[in-house]
Design a protein around this motif. Sequence first.
Motif, short mmCIF file in Angstrom:
data_model
loop_
_atom_site.label_atom_id
_atom_site.label_comp_id
_atom_site.label_asym_id
_atom_site.label_seq_id
_atom_site.Cartn_x
_atom_site.Cartn_y
_atom_site.Cartn_z
N SER A 48 51.37 42.33 36.13
CA SER A 48 50.72 42.16 37.43
C SER A 48 49.23 41.85 37.28
CB SER A 48 50.91 43.44 38.26
OG SER A 48 50.32 43.29 39.51
N LEU A 49 48.60 42.66 36.44
CA LEU A 49 47.17 42.45 36.22
C LEU A 49 46.90 41.10 35.56
CD1 LEU A 49 46.11 46.02 34.97
CD2 LEU A 49 45.52 44.96 37.14
N ARG B 162 48.64 38.38 35.68
CA ARG B 162 48.83 37.31 36.66
C ARG B 162 47.59 37.16 37.53
NH1 ARG B 162 52.26 39.32 40.01
NH2 ARG B 162 54.07 39.35 38.63
N PHE B 163 47.12 38.32 37.99
CA PHE B 163 45.95 38.32 38.87
C PHE B 163 44.73 37.69 38.20
CE2 PHE B 163 43.22 39.71 42.22
CZ PHE B 163 42.06 40.20 41.63
N ARG C 191 44.93 34.05 37.53
CA ARG C 191 44.64 33.25 38.73
C ARG C 191 43.14 33.15 38.98
NH1 ARG C 191 45.93 34.36 43.68
NH2 ARG C 191 46.48 36.55 43.38
N LYS C 192 42.45 34.18 38.51
CA LYS C 192 40.99 34.13 38.66
C LYS C 192 40.32 33.41 37.50
CE LYS C 192 41.51 36.53 42.32
NZ LYS C 192 41.45 35.88 43.63
N LYS D 77 42.70 45.85 42.53
CA LYS D 77 42.33 44.82 41.58
C LYS D 77 41.05 44.10 42.03
CE LYS D 77 46.33 42.61 41.40
NZ LYS D 77 47.15 43.42 42.29
N LYS D 78 40.97 43.87 43.31
CA LYS D 78 39.80 43.14 43.83
C LYS D 78 38.51 43.91 43.53
CE LYS D 78 41.73 40.42 47.55
NZ LYS D 78 42.67 41.01 48.48
#
Lengths: 120, 569
Positions: A18-19, A21-22, A25-26, A107-108
């Motif tokens: 999950s992390l 992927r996040f 994307r950034k 995460k943000k």
Amino acid sequence: MGGLNLLIVDDEDLLVESLARFFARKDFNVLTATRVTEAIGLIHAHDIQIVITDMRMPDGLGTEVIKAARHKHKGAIIICATGFSEADEATILKGGADLVVSKPFEKKAILSEILSRLAS
Amino acid sequence: MSVKLGLKSLLTLLYGLGLITSLSLSYYSYYIQSAGLNSAKNILTRVNNAELWQGLYALHRNKINRATLGLLRKEKSWHQDVLKLNYQMIELINSRDLDSPDLLNSLQKQMSMLDDPLKLEEPKDLITSLKNEERIIKGIIKNNKDLVKVENQSFLGDIKLWLELLSRYSYGMSFLFSLFLIALHFNKLTQKKLLKEQKKREFMLDALDNAVVLLNKDKLIISHNQKAKMMWKGLGDIQGQKVNELFPLVSEINENEELVDTSFEDSPIVGLANGDYILGLRLKSFGLEWYSLTIQTYKDELYLLSLTNVTGLIQANQTIKKQQKHLIHQSKLTALGQMSGGMAHEINNPLAIISSEAEELLEIAEDEGLVAKADALSISSNIQKTADRIAKIVKGLRVFARQDKGEDYSSFPLNILIEDVLAMSSEKFRANGVEFTVTLPENNRDILLLGNEVQIIQVLVNLLNNAFDATKEQKERRIWFTWKQEDDFQLISIKDNGPGITENNQEKVFDPFFTTKKVGEGTGLGLSLSHSIMIEHEGDLYLNKEVSNGCEFIIKVKCFRELEEKWAG
């Protein structure tokens, strides 16, 4: 954020996924490890700028990862995410971490922390 | 003791001597009589065939006196012979001059010719005795008894004969008399022994630690020991009183561990049935004391009641029960704490994954234009809040995992801590229209408490917040804070005029996760945590069940010095 290597260390595969992927994307270049040994291997093999590590892993503690990372990559941003603080925050920070967060975390929020530290 | 022994021995000796003496004397006289009688019989036979003088001599030599002859005369077969002798003697006395020397010479001559080994040495003696007899015989002649009326002779007039008769039977009589005396003596001894035994038994009963009471079939007291007397001394002399007087009020502990007072008539002992009972009695001098009562009946004619004071045991038992309850409660929390350690990690990780992925999903959806930004934000926020809630609960449980005390404890002035807490609460309460009444102890000295300041604040704040929440629906919201000192304990009471806690819930109020609040408003951990904290501080937190128009929690804790000693030792 091209070119920044971000290492995620956690024994929970799904969380790592999950992390990863996040952060991918950034536009971070994400490296992952689910074991301390694996993580330390990666630390030595690559130039890492950011580390997000869990505390409890089957083959050791996140403190070892933090120590290795701080030693090898002096200017890295090291974040320790923990589900259960056996050692208290102060000790982890003393061990070389820049930030201690407890799970679950947003995460943000982590991203903004990273960005602000990169800026400085 | 030795004097008594000496007296007894002396008496026994005297009895013995008396007995032996009388026996001997009687036997001796009887023997002598028999011997005398036998000799007399022998001699008389010879008299008939020989010289009178020889016969007389023989009688004299054998000391056979008039009395013996008198006895012999009574025997029918010898009656005539004795008579004849008497007659011959009279003739002799009348015909001869007893003083003449010729008589003496003649006698001596005759005696020397006798074959009889019993030879006369002193014929003078014989004459002398005969002379003595002369008087008696002349008396007999005078009375004419012997010669005329023999058959009708009554020997009641003859005192000497009576004595002889008496002596014949005296052995028997003295024996009987001695027996009588001995029987009397032994009776007295037995009486003394019985009395001694009785005294011994009384002593034993009085030395008992049990109070013992004996009742007759009408349930009246007929006997009791010293301990019973002491126990019921408020009643005066209990002899003859009815058994209910002994048990004016009987206390028992029922199944719900409550103290119940009943009258004797309503208690299980009313029938005085055989058995063992434990009951509490309030006897004037002692207050409430617990007794183990054993009742034994004998065919409904006698009742024996025996009581032992077991107050110490009962109290110890109750203390143990209380401690057990506490222990069970504590162990529940400890188990929870122990689980929570591992649980935290196990829950937080999956939680992190869920919230992370959910967030991801939203972002991607937003980027793809599938969901409006506002919606995405809102959803994301909800997910995060919910995840946080779960995390908080798990975090809260960690407190129960704390095992050691003493490490982060310090001694701090409780009064100042309370002041601070009250200052905080007062503001909040006033701002919300709550009437807050504070009562503090008069002397404002520093009261030190050994413990964790933060935890104590936590407890106070928890209780004040609860009170605040409880009074939300009240028109006139009232909260009372009272602090007073009782014996060694500081008692802090926080009371509100809210709806209170229902009887059903009263037992559960300190259970972890128990809450009457709506879902999402509070974790239900506050009171169980607060209770746990107070126990760790060697104190207590409990609900005052007697309050009906609201709710009152009481904190109980000991002051500094005693706690320190306990932990030091």
